[in-house]
Design an enzyme around this catalytic site. Structure first.
Site, PDB file in Angstrom:
ATOM      1  CE  LYS A 188      -5.223   2.640  27.437  1.00 39.87           C
ATOM      2  NZ  LYS A 188      -5.602   1.551  26.169  1.00 39.87           N
ATOM      3  CB  SER A 229      -2.072  -0.133  25.601  1.00 39.39           C
ATOM      4  OG  SER A 229      -3.460   0.164  25.290  1.00 39.39           O
ATOM      5  CB  SER A 289      -5.581  -2.145  24.154  1.00 42.57           C
ATOM      6  OG  SER A 289      -4.645  -2.060  23.540  1.00 42.57           O
TER       7      SER A 289
END
Lengths: 486, 106
Positions: free
Chosen positions: A77, A152, A176
């Site tokens: 990420k 996310s 997330s």
């Protein structure tokens, strides 16, 4: 063999059917094709990854295999730093940032022999549940590209779901990792707070943030967690414990295991009935394997979202104060004085959701509101933790839906923050209480994947993974791939 | 819409004051929409006031750990050139910012 899962890749590498260089070439092709079409991959380090893969192949020829991740490509990420590589947090304010140091994940993955391929899309500063709040544009769900990936860590979820890499790392502050895993039909795990070092993870809410893996199977998640967990003196909240042995806990045996079903997670006005049906089916499967089901109570469930958004935004407003245009990140041009530089740099650099959360957090910490909002939320956090302590006296794991519904259309919730926040009702508690949680694909509804969430006692990742693995041994939901995947 | 804002628990002025504390400068439209959004969020979190939390200790961290201590010994830090590599403006070993202190008159 499609060589999409980590387990397939590991077997093919061990059998000398493929080299790490070939796996990285395949992953790069997929990342540039599918990964770009789906808005999942925001940066690749092709040359460095191929060089690292050649190194892995040389080690393997010399008989050195560092871990089950040896030679396997992975994406991070875009909020985990690696020396010499950009880290943007999908934000304009960090658009040109290049990390001067290696974060703990870059170090751990390298030590495990894994090959970092590049960076995955996300909601700006990990604030969001749709991966739409990104300067790179929205990520798209491989099962239906008109729908959100969740967030996310949406890019990381897509990387695994669409078969770009066999595993990926994300971060989970209120769901997330688990929610996008649920939306994209993959396994996503948030370890106990403190299990994985946050050194080199751009902070959102420091008392809630935790890094974890995306994979297809619980077994693969165990491999990844064994590689990335463990004490790190550079993160003062890192647990002073060695990485737990997890694969050895995957016995397939759940006889006598007590599954707690919180009555508050199965109320009529709760999740979509199609989601509940899939989760209940999964619980029945575990029952037929010998597990026992007990009803438990988590009476503060209606309050967890409010508590979470007060704590998380307060911590975020403090953490994001560091983006001031002085040491790194965007600086506004033609400013007259320091105050104007701060204000214009931040206002030009942050997107709408980030500003909304900074404002909320600043407001609840400001004089006159601190006790009513922030302190109150911290007290309710104690009550939420107490709910789980009591529930875990009667059961070994808690099971429910990961999210109240399946992936919804892109753009559907952009103008309604409260209704979007309320979707986090099943995931935020694990962050508030520091518990490990995993989302496991357990069926479909409206043609989209449904995730079952399994929550465990603090530090009991082993039981969590044993349950998830036992379920996957008896079912094949995790083997379903999105239409049109490579 | 104005009537709605007037009834809400956060005013336009509150948002402007909070933005100043957070070092954000908001456009007129942003102030309007943030006033609306924060009002909705605060209306929702108001539900916590119904809970009796008297005598309940606040939780700052889910897993309580004592602050770890280390020996007070010098160790290598980040190379100054690397530390400055991301600076929007730098000079030798310093970050450059707009003038903070005005020159004294006379």
């Amino acid at each position: 063999m499609k060589l999409q899962s980590l387990e397939e890749q590991r077997a093919a590498l061990d059998a000398s059917e493929v080299s790490s260089v070939e796996l990285v070439e395949l992953a790069l092709t997929r990342a540039e094709g599918t990964g770009t079409d789906l808005g999942a991959i925001v940066g690749l380090r092709a040359e460095a990854a191929l060089a690292a893969a050649a190194g892995s192949d040389a080690r393997r020829r010399a008989g050195e295999i560092r871990s089950p991740l040896e030679g396997a490509p992975v994406v991070l990420k875009d909020n985990m730093v690696q020396k010499g590589e950009p880290t943007t947090c999908a934000s304009r304010i960090l658009e040109s940032f290049v990390s001067p140091y290696d974060g703990a994940m870059a170090e751990k993955l390298e030590a495990a022999g894994a090959i970092i391929l590049g960076r995955a899309n996300m909601d700006e500063f990990a604030m969001g549940s749709t991966t739409e709040n990104s300067i790179f544009g929205p990520a798209r769900n491989p099962w239906d590209t008109s729908r959100t990936t969740g967030g996310s860590s949406g890019g990381s979820a897509v990387a695994v779901s669409a078969g770009i890499t066999g595993f990926a790392l994300g971060s989970d502050t209120g769901g997330s990792i688990r929610q996008p895993a649920s939306f994209c039909g993959v396994v996503g795990m948030k370890p106990s707070y403190g299990r994985v070092s946050r050194w080199g993870l751009v902070a959102f809410a420091s008392s809630l943030d935790q890094i974890g893996p995306f994979t297809h199977s619980a077994r693969e998640a165990a491999w990844v967690l064994e590689a990335i967990a463990g004490h790190d003196a550079r993160d003062s909240t890192s647990l002073p414990e060695p990485a737990p042995a997890l694969e050895s806990a995957l016995t397939g045996d759940v006889k006598g295991l007590r599954i707690g079903l919180p009555r508050e997670y199965f109320v009529d006005e709760g999740a979509d009935p199609g989601v509940v049906e899939a989760v209940r089916g999964a619980v029945s499967e575990l029952e037929s394997a010998g597990a026992k089901v007990v009803e438990v109570a988590l009476p503060h469930t209606p309050y967890v979202v409010s508590t979470y958004y007060l704590v998380a935004t307060a911590e975020a407003s403090s953490n994001l104060a560091r983006f001031d245009g002085v040491r790194y990140g965007r600086r506004a041009e033609n400013v007259q004085d320091l105050d104007e530089m701060y204000k214009r740099s931040r206002s030009e650099g942050f997107g709408r959701e980030v500003k909304r959360r900074i404002l909320l957090g600043t407001y609840v910490l400001s004089a006159g509101y601190f006790d009513a909002y922030y302190r109150k939320a911290q007290q309710v956090r104690t009550l939420v933790r107490g709910d789980f302590d009591r529930a875990f006296e009667a059961c070994d794991v808690i099971i429910g839906p990961t999210y109240p519904e399946v992936a919804f259309p892109i753009g559907a919730r952009m103008d309604d923050p409260v209704s979007l926040y309320l979707g986090d009702i099943y995931t935020v508690s694990a962050n508030l209480a520091g518990l490990p949680g995993i989302s496991v694909p357990c069926g479909q509804h409206q043609g989209m994947p449904v995730g079952m969430q399994v929550l465990g006692r603090p530090l009991d990742e082993a039981t969590l993974l044993r349950v998830a693995d036992a379920f996957q041994r008896r079912t094949d939901h995790h083997e379903h791939r999105p239409p049109g995947s490579a | 819409m104005l009537a709605l804002y007037a009834m809400s628990r956060i005013t336009r002025e509150d948002v402007e004051r909070t933005a100043d504390l957070a070092r954000l400068s908001l456009s007129n439209d942003e102030i309007e929409s943030m006033t609306h959004d924060l009002g909705q969020i605060l209306d929702h979190v108001e539900q916590l006031q119904a809970l009796d939390t008297q005598g309940i200790e606040p939780t700052a961290h889910a897993i309580p750990l004592a602050t770890p201590l280390r020996a007070d010994k010098a160790s290598p830090g980040i190379d100054p050139d690397l530390a400055l590599a991301n600076a929007p403006s730098s000079d030798a070993y310093a970050f450059v910012v707009p003038k903070v202190i005005e020159a004294e008159e006379g």
